[in-house]
Design an enzyme around this catalytic site. Structure first.
Site, PDB file in Angstrom:
ATOM      1  N   ASN A  44       0.703  -1.261  -0.007  1.00  0.00           N
ATOM      2  CA  ASN A  44      -0.068   0.019   0.002  1.00  0.00           C
ATOM      3  C   ASN A  44       0.810   1.362  -0.021  1.00  0.00           C
ATOM      4  OD1 ASN A  44       0.684  -0.959   2.621  1.00  0.00           O
ATOM      5  ND2 ASN A  44      -0.959   0.258   3.334  1.00  0.00           N
TER       6      ASN A  44
ATOM      7  N   GLU B 135       4.424  -4.325  12.402  1.00  0.00           N
ATOM      8  CA  GLU B 135       3.419  -3.286  12.209  1.00  0.00           C
ATOM      9  C   GLU B 135       2.175  -3.767  11.509  1.00  0.00           C
ATOM     10  OE1 GLU B 135       1.249  -0.393  10.409  1.00  0.00           O
ATOM     11  OE2 GLU B 135       3.086   0.111   9.593  1.00  0.00           O
TER      12      GLU B 135
ATOM     13  N   CYS C 223      -2.898   1.725   6.728  1.00  0.00           N
ATOM     14  CA  CYS C 223      -3.288   1.113   8.174  1.00  0.00           C
ATOM     15  C   CYS C 223      -3.722   2.073   9.065  1.00  0.00           C
ATOM     16  CB  CYS C 223      -1.982   0.369   8.692  1.00  0.00           C
ATOM     17  SG  CYS C 223      -0.501   1.371   8.588  1.00  0.00           S
TER      18      CYS C 223
END
Length: 491
Positions: free
Chosen positions: A159, A258, A292
């Protein structure tokens, strides 16, 4: 998959392994396509387990020499890398637009963040210092040294491919390590190959950065359970992160994870509605919501809820959707059809559960125009799942206590935000939210090179960026020095 004959960027067909750009050893190929128009960008022969083994062994060999290079030389190289990223900005932006569906605005933000992190990493070599401490034992001094940890294994996502790879590679190299990077097969150019070339052109010795593009069904856990890497860095889904953490734990490897987020944006009754709406639209729809950090649950006090929803609809209706290469378009394609189908199902389920459709988006292939749902409750699908798409879920709340309770009911804790007309009140509420990062009177999507980035609960382990990154990519050694002869009790 059979190899295709025509590609736009044939120069990105090989992988840097052990200082040599070569084809992978697998029999499989990956066709890298533009998610907007399906244009073939590159055709890559994939790596297999033997390539991963070679990469780790070459990385270990190269790291032993790199660890001894002076801090000034390391810092100078990182500064050169930052300069090359700026110099090649347009090339990187174009590739981010074509490979990941980034808008031009988002791609430039990604480049800026990458430059910032690289410049911050250039400071790390001077922080690899030793300290001297006193001792209980006469004539002894205690020394503590911060050392490179060795070889890093990294798995990065699609992303924000350039930035989220730089965020690992730059500090790893700056602190004297080497790295084997598995780039996502949907974005291997911006997520690995371009970065390796930039470091190479800046003068990084061969073998310190190795890039793997592979089919996970073929390589299995070999990136993680190989005996050489001592740290595994992963950015991606919580499900995959759990698997990586479990495999790493069996081998006593350190992890930096993460993972997913179900981020809240809380708008209290004394907030500036116009400012909150503007922030929410950005925090929700930037990069199609494929971040995110995106605002997944927008909680608004009932006292201002109707005004917020109406103004949010007005702003949303102005957001342009289409070819991300065209100026002014904010929302481009989602990365693949699977993501589109997943998000549509969440919307349909939530509507059946009682959510109100304020704006019904359209789906055309991978393009999805914004959906706005109101009267969302925390048990609905759009509130329980990380959407990763342009769907705004707006939840009415009765006061800050309910907002805190609902926010903390999630198993995730990555980012968040609180809007209030009183900074003291906003800060008070922010302290109560169980999350690794939170922003008062701003939206949820923030990153700064000198600030610790990471989450709580199922959103991950460890921190990237800032001083905290040193803890992830280094280790410490205690050395005691007995300057005077020591008297032992039974000798």
């Amino acid at each position: 998959m059979a190899k295709v004959s025509t590609v736009k960027y044939p120069q990105w067909s090989k992988l840097p392994i052990g200082g040599v750009w070569k084809e992978g050893s697998s029999t499989l190929y990956e066709t890298v396509k533009n998610p907007y128009n399906e244009e073939v960008l590159a055709e890559i022969k994939l790596a297999n387990k033997s390539d991963i083994d070679e990469a780790y062994n070459k990385a270990k060999e190269a790291q032993a020499k790199w660890a001894k290079v002076s801090a000034y030389e390391k810092a100078s190289l990182l500064e050169k890398v930052a300069g090359l990223i700026e110099e090649r900005r347009q090339e990187i932006v174009t590739m981010l637009v074509e490979e990941s569906g980034s808008s031009i605005v988002k791609a430039n933000v990604e480049v800026d963040a990458s430059i910032g992190d690289t410049k911050e990493a250039a400071k790390y070599p001077f922080k690899m210092e030793g300290t001297i401490h006193s001792s209980l034992i006469p004539g002894k001094e205690n020394r503590v040294y911060r050392n490179p940890i060795g070889v890093i294994g990294a798995i990065t996502p699609w992303n924000w491919p350039f930035y989220l790879t730089i965020r690992v590679v730059a500090p790893a190299i700056a602190t004297g390590n080497s790295i084997v990077l598995k780039a996502d097969s949907q974005t291997p150019i911006t997520g690995g190959l371009m970065i390796a070339k930039i470091f190479e052109d800046a003068g990084l010795p061969q073998g310190l950065i190795n890039v793997i593009v592979a089919d996970v069904n073929e390589i299995g856990d070999s990136m993680v359970d190989h005996p050489i890497p001592r740290v595994i860095s992963f950015t991606g889904s919580t499900a995959a992160g759990k698997r990586i953490g479990a495999v790493a734990g069996q081998n006593l490897k350190k992890v930096a994870l993460e993972l997913g987020g179900n981020n809240v944006m809380i708008v209290l009754d004394d907030a500036d509605v116009d400012q909150a709406v503007s922030a929410a639209a950005f925090g929700k729809f930037f990069h199609q919501g494929q971040i995110c950090l995106s605002a997944n649950r927008i909680m608004v006090d009932r006292k201002i809820y109707p005004a917020f929803v109406e103004k949010f609809k007005e702003v949303t209706s102005t957001i342009k959707v289409g070819n991300p290469a065209e100026d002014g378009n904010i929302i481009g394609p989602l990365i693949n059809e699977k993501q589109v189908d997943r998000i549509v199902k969440f919307v349909e389920q939530s509507v059946s559960e009682g959510a109100t459709v304020e704006i019904e988006g359209k789906v055309e292939g991978k393009l999805m125009s914004p959906f706005v749902l109101s009267n969302v409750t925390n048990d609905m699908a759009v509130a329980q799942n990380e959407l990763f798409g342009p769907v705004a879920a707006i939840m009415p709340i009765d006061g800050e206590e309910e907002a805190i309770r609902i926010a903390n009911a999630s198993n995730f804790g990555l980012s968040g935000s609180v809007f209030s007309g009183s900074l003291e009140r906003g800060i008070k509420v922010a302290h109560e939210i169980e999350t690794g990062m939170i922003h008062v009177n701003d939206q949820t999507v923030n990153v700064e090179p000198n600030m610790p980035f990471g989450g709580e609960k199922l959103s991950g382990i460890g921190r990237y960026c800032g001083e905290e990154a040193l803890e992830e990519f280094t280790t410490v050694k205690w050395m005691s020095v007995q300057n005077d002869p020591r008297q032992y009790p039974f000798s």
